[in-house]
Design a protein around this motif. Structure first.
Motif, PDB file in Angstrom:
ATOM      1  N   THR A  83      -8.831   3.128   7.234  1.00  7.35           N
ATOM      2  CA  THR A  83      -8.397   2.199   7.379  1.00  7.35           C
ATOM      3  C   THR A  83      -8.425   0.452   7.800  1.00  7.35           C
ATOM      4  OG1 THR A  83      -6.216   1.904   8.824  1.00  7.35           O
ATOM      5  CG2 THR A  83      -7.884   2.247  10.648  1.00  7.35           C
ATOM      6  N   TYR A  84      -8.357  -0.312   8.082  1.00  9.53           N
ATOM      7  CA  TYR A  84      -9.367  -1.474   8.099  1.00  9.53           C
ATOM      8  C   TYR A  84      -8.698  -1.882  10.028  1.00  9.53           C
ATOM      9  CZ  TYR A  84      -8.112  -2.083   3.451  1.00  9.53           C
ATOM     10  OH  TYR A  84      -8.219  -2.660   2.707  1.00  9.53           O
ATOM     11  N   LYS A  85     -10.038  -2.127  10.599  1.00  9.07           N
ATOM     12  CA  LYS A  85     -10.072  -2.879  11.794  1.00  9.07           C
ATOM     13  C   LYS A  85      -9.138  -3.802  12.599  1.00  9.07           C
ATOM     14  CE  LYS A  85     -15.464  -2.040  12.967  1.00  9.07           C
ATOM     15  NZ  LYS A  85     -16.390  -3.332  13.413  1.00  9.07           N
ATOM     16  N   SER A  86      -8.394  -3.180  13.135  1.00  7.15           N
ATOM     17  CA  SER A  86      -7.743  -3.855  13.564  1.00  7.15           C
ATOM     18  C   SER A  86      -7.618  -5.296  14.949  1.00  7.15           C
ATOM     19  CB  SER A  86      -6.099  -2.985  14.904  1.00  7.15           C
ATOM     20  OG  SER A  86      -5.735  -2.553  13.448  1.00  7.15           O
ATOM     21  N   VAL A  91     -13.468  -9.602  10.521  1.00  6.24           N
ATOM     22  CA  VAL A  91     -13.684  -8.874  10.742  1.00  6.24           C
ATOM     23  C   VAL A  91     -12.767  -7.954  10.659  1.00  6.24           C
ATOM     24  CG1 VAL A  91     -15.171  -8.567  12.528  1.00  6.24           C
ATOM     25  CG2 VAL A  91     -13.542  -8.354  13.288  1.00  6.24           C
ATOM     26  N   GLY A  92     -11.635  -7.877  10.196  1.00  7.85           N
ATOM     27  CA  GLY A  92     -10.072  -7.102  10.031  1.00  7.85           C
ATOM     28  C   GLY A  92      -9.940  -6.442   8.138  1.00  7.85           C
ATOM     29  N   VAL A 558       1.224  -4.984  14.151  1.00  5.02           N
ATOM     30  CA  VAL A 558       1.691  -3.898  14.513  1.00  5.02           C
ATOM     31  C   VAL A 558       1.306  -3.667  15.737  1.00  5.02           C
ATOM     32  CG1 VAL A 558       3.532  -4.510  13.620  1.00  5.02           C
ATOM     33  CG2 VAL A 558       2.315  -2.452  13.363  1.00  5.02           C
ATOM     34  N   VAL A 559      -0.280  -2.471  15.481  1.00  2.76           N
ATOM     35  CA  VAL A 559      -0.628  -1.771  16.209  1.00  2.76           C
ATOM     36  C   VAL A 559      -1.316  -2.317  17.479  1.00  2.76           C
ATOM     37  CG1 VAL A 559      -0.487  -0.366  14.156  1.00  2.76           C
ATOM     38  CG2 VAL A 559      -2.494  -1.675  14.820  1.00  2.76           C
ATOM     39  N   SER A 560      -1.564  -3.722  17.725  1.00  2.21           N
ATOM     40  CA  SER A 560      -1.989  -4.098  18.393  1.00  2.21           C
ATOM     41  C   SER A 560      -1.393  -4.895  19.996  1.00  2.21           C
ATOM     42  CB  SER A 560      -3.501  -5.107  17.754  1.00  2.21           C
ATOM     43  OG  SER A 560      -4.298  -4.499  17.105  1.00  2.21           O
ATOM     44  N   LEU A 561       0.015  -5.011  18.955  1.00  3.53           N
ATOM     45  CA  LEU A 561       0.775  -5.887  20.193  1.00  3.53           C
ATOM     46  C   LEU A 561       1.102  -5.033  20.983  1.00  3.53           C
ATOM     47  CD1 LEU A 561       3.127  -7.196  17.164  1.00  3.53           C
ATOM     48  CD2 LEU A 561       0.994  -8.442  17.920  1.00  3.53           C
TER      49      LEU A 561
END
Length: 564
Positions: A83-86, A91-92, A558-561
């Motif tokens: 996956t991509y970094k959050s 860096v995302g 959304v996974v960081s909110l």
């Protein structure tokens, strides 16, 4: 990380910095320092995150999920091999292991990729996630009823039997996906140096065979991520609660801060805008997905310092364009005439003015490695209807020429279609507007029997390479009956051969400028009209913490909110 990836990262990072500088807390102006960064904000666990949307997700089934907001949101429900970094900024776009312990191991000269699953991975019922489930998830994506999603892995795998339709319909497993315990190895047709970018796609999400319900899996996916589905009324509401078997120690990316996530569908764009601007009650803990501010709301939002401090604006790496169906518009002169007739200025006004993006003349966007600017159809932003008329006359078609365009049935979809209708009228083209509900839009134009002469669309790269822009949209061998992404249905032997030649170049630094040359060659056939390099203004509620637009998805990460 392959050669050339740092360049892609720096380009994307520059766009996101500009984007954050215009609207993060503190109201800093463009190019100035931002006092409060998403990384510096303290996130808190608990609460309810509200997601306001004008339409339901087209698909949440990982085999069928291929729209930005669905890909972004899907990470709450399931995990892929990589996956991509959050994180905010460039860096995302860095790839990291997700289900896998790392970003994969390349072998056999680039024709083999091996991934090892982390220990402690569990589904929502507590059962262990197995490498065999990842293999099954990839294989089921071959089912023609489920193939609306990405096709990279399916097209790259070696030794796929002709006519293979997945394990259920073909009754067999693929020999080119080898599972040994907790490892999975993909054997490819050719060397691919960045295959671990393809494995970020939901194609590699694990699906237990016993849970596979075919086309109904869209309604109730089985969670491998931090949340599971509690309630889903298609077109109305979706409620997620915690997957208690998800272990934060196994997940390097997802924060999973809210206790509950509630999506509300069917809201018109004006309602979403006004609720976020008003910032009242539950909407203080709200975001939108797929719905940047509508044109009529922009001035109101940006003239209010408090709202502006909760907004983000900038380029997102996507191209808005008008697809021309070459099967229904076979004459090159007609397609060229449409390129000259289009009024980009009116289109941009319909999309919100300068904040909607920059005028586009290429297929690849300025954020991609190898991009170079060119303009084959040198018309003013207002178009050149006289040139268009002359080309139509050369084509020998009866005037007025009657065409149909597909566009979304709500908000800016209607405005952009009317702008196009007016522009083509000046050139001698009568345009009928086919208004399509947004929840089924891409499914409609992706059906080769339903795609009209013209259709509005948007494309964003699946990773920072022209290989994820030109082949999926213009390789004639990738045309499929449903879930088709080659909307122009272009099938040109010279273009197909050039795609093969460029794909065989193993060094991305050498490959990148070749994709840009092909970009110009394709535009010589006029299968699309590039319209805008997209930008947008997104507003969040005042209680949302850790908010930024992800460099890859172009949506709130959304996974960081968190809510607090």
């Amino acid at each position: 990380m392959t050669p050339g990836r740092p360049l892609a990262k720096s380009l994307l990072g520059a766009a996101v910095v500009m984007l954050l500088a215009t609207g993060c807390p503190g109201g800093a102006g463009e190019g100035k320092a931002v006092p409060t960064s998403p990384r510096a904000q303290t996130r808190v666990a608990g609460g309810t995150l509200n997601v306001l949307m004008h339409a339901d997700f087209e698909h949440l089934d990982p085999a069928r999920n291929y729209v930005a907001q669905g890909l972004d949101f899907g990470r709450l429900l399931y995990r892929s091999l990589t996956t991509y970094k959050s994180e905010p900024g460039g860096v995302g776009t860095d790839v990291v292991g997700d289900l896998a312990t790392d970003a994969g191991t390349i072998g056999a000269g680039g024709t083999s990729w091996k991934f090892t699953l982390r220990p402690g991975l569990r589904y929502e019922d507590g059962t262990v996630i197995k490498a065999a489930d990842v293999k099954y998830g990839v294989e089921r994506a071959f089912d023609p009823e489920l193939n609306e999603g990405p096709q990279y892995i399916q097209l790259l795998l070696a030794n796929v039997p002709p006519g293979y339709q997945g394990p259920k319909k073909s009754g067999k497993s693929l020999s080119s996906i080898v599972v040994q315990g907790n490892t999975i190895t993909f054997q490819l047709k050719r060397a691919v140096s960045d295959f671990n970018y393809a494995t970020t796609e939901p194609t590699t999400v694990p699906v237990p065979r016993t849970r596979d319900t075919g086309v109904r899996y869209d309604d109730r996916v089985f969670s491998s991520g931090p949340y599971k589905i509690d309630r889903y009324e298609r077109g109305k509401t979706l409620t997620l609660s915690r997957n208690v078997y998800w272990d934060r120690r196994t997940d390097p990316v997802r924060g999973a801060y809210p206790d509950t996530i509630v999506c509300s569908f069917g809201l018109d764009t004006a309602t979403i805008d006004q609720r976020l601007i008003a910032d009242s009650g539950p909407d203080k803990a709200a975001i939108e997905l797929g719905t940047p501010l509508a044109p009529e709301s922009i001035a109101q939002a940006l003239s209010n310092a408090a709202v502006k401090s909760r907004s983000v604006r900038g380029l997102n790496g996507h191209l808005s364009y008008l697809a021309i169906n070459t099967k229904k518009v076979p004459k090159l002169e007609v397609r060229q005439a449409i390129n000259y007739a289009v009024n980009r200025e009116a289109y941009r006004i319909a999309r919100g003015g300068r904040t909607a993006g920059d005028y586009a003349t290429t297929i690849m966007t300025p954020l991609l490695p190898g991009y170079h600017a060119y303009d084959l159809y040198k018309a003013r932003p207002q178009g050149d209807p006289d040139k268009a008329k002359r080309l139509l006359q050369q084509a020998g078609v009866p005037l007025p020429l009657k065409l149909t365009v597909a566009s979304s049935s709500i908000g800016m979809g209607v405005a952009q279609a009317v702008a196009l209708q007016s522009a083509l009228k000046r050139a001698g083209i009568d345009l009928e507007i086919q208004a399509v509900p947004p929840g089924v839009y891409y499914g409609t134009i992706g059906d080769v029997t339903k795609m009209p002469e013209l259709a509005f669309s948007t494309w964003g790269p699946d990773w920072p390479s022209g290989s994820t822009v030109l082949p999926p949209q213009f390789d004639g061998r990738q045309i499929r009956a449903k879930g088709n992404t080659n909307l122009s249905q272009l099938n040109n032997p010279a273009i197909n051969a050039e795609i093969d030649r460029i794909s065989a170049i193993r060094d991305p630094k050498q490959q990148a400028p070749e994709w840009s040359k092909l970009d110009e060659q394709i535009m010589g056939l006029a299968p699309i009209v590039p319209l805008l390099y997209n930008a947008g203004i997104h507003v969040r509620g005042s209680k949302i913490r850790g908010a930024y637009l992800h460099a890859f998805y172009g949506e709130w990460d959304v996974v960081s909110l968190s809510v607090g």
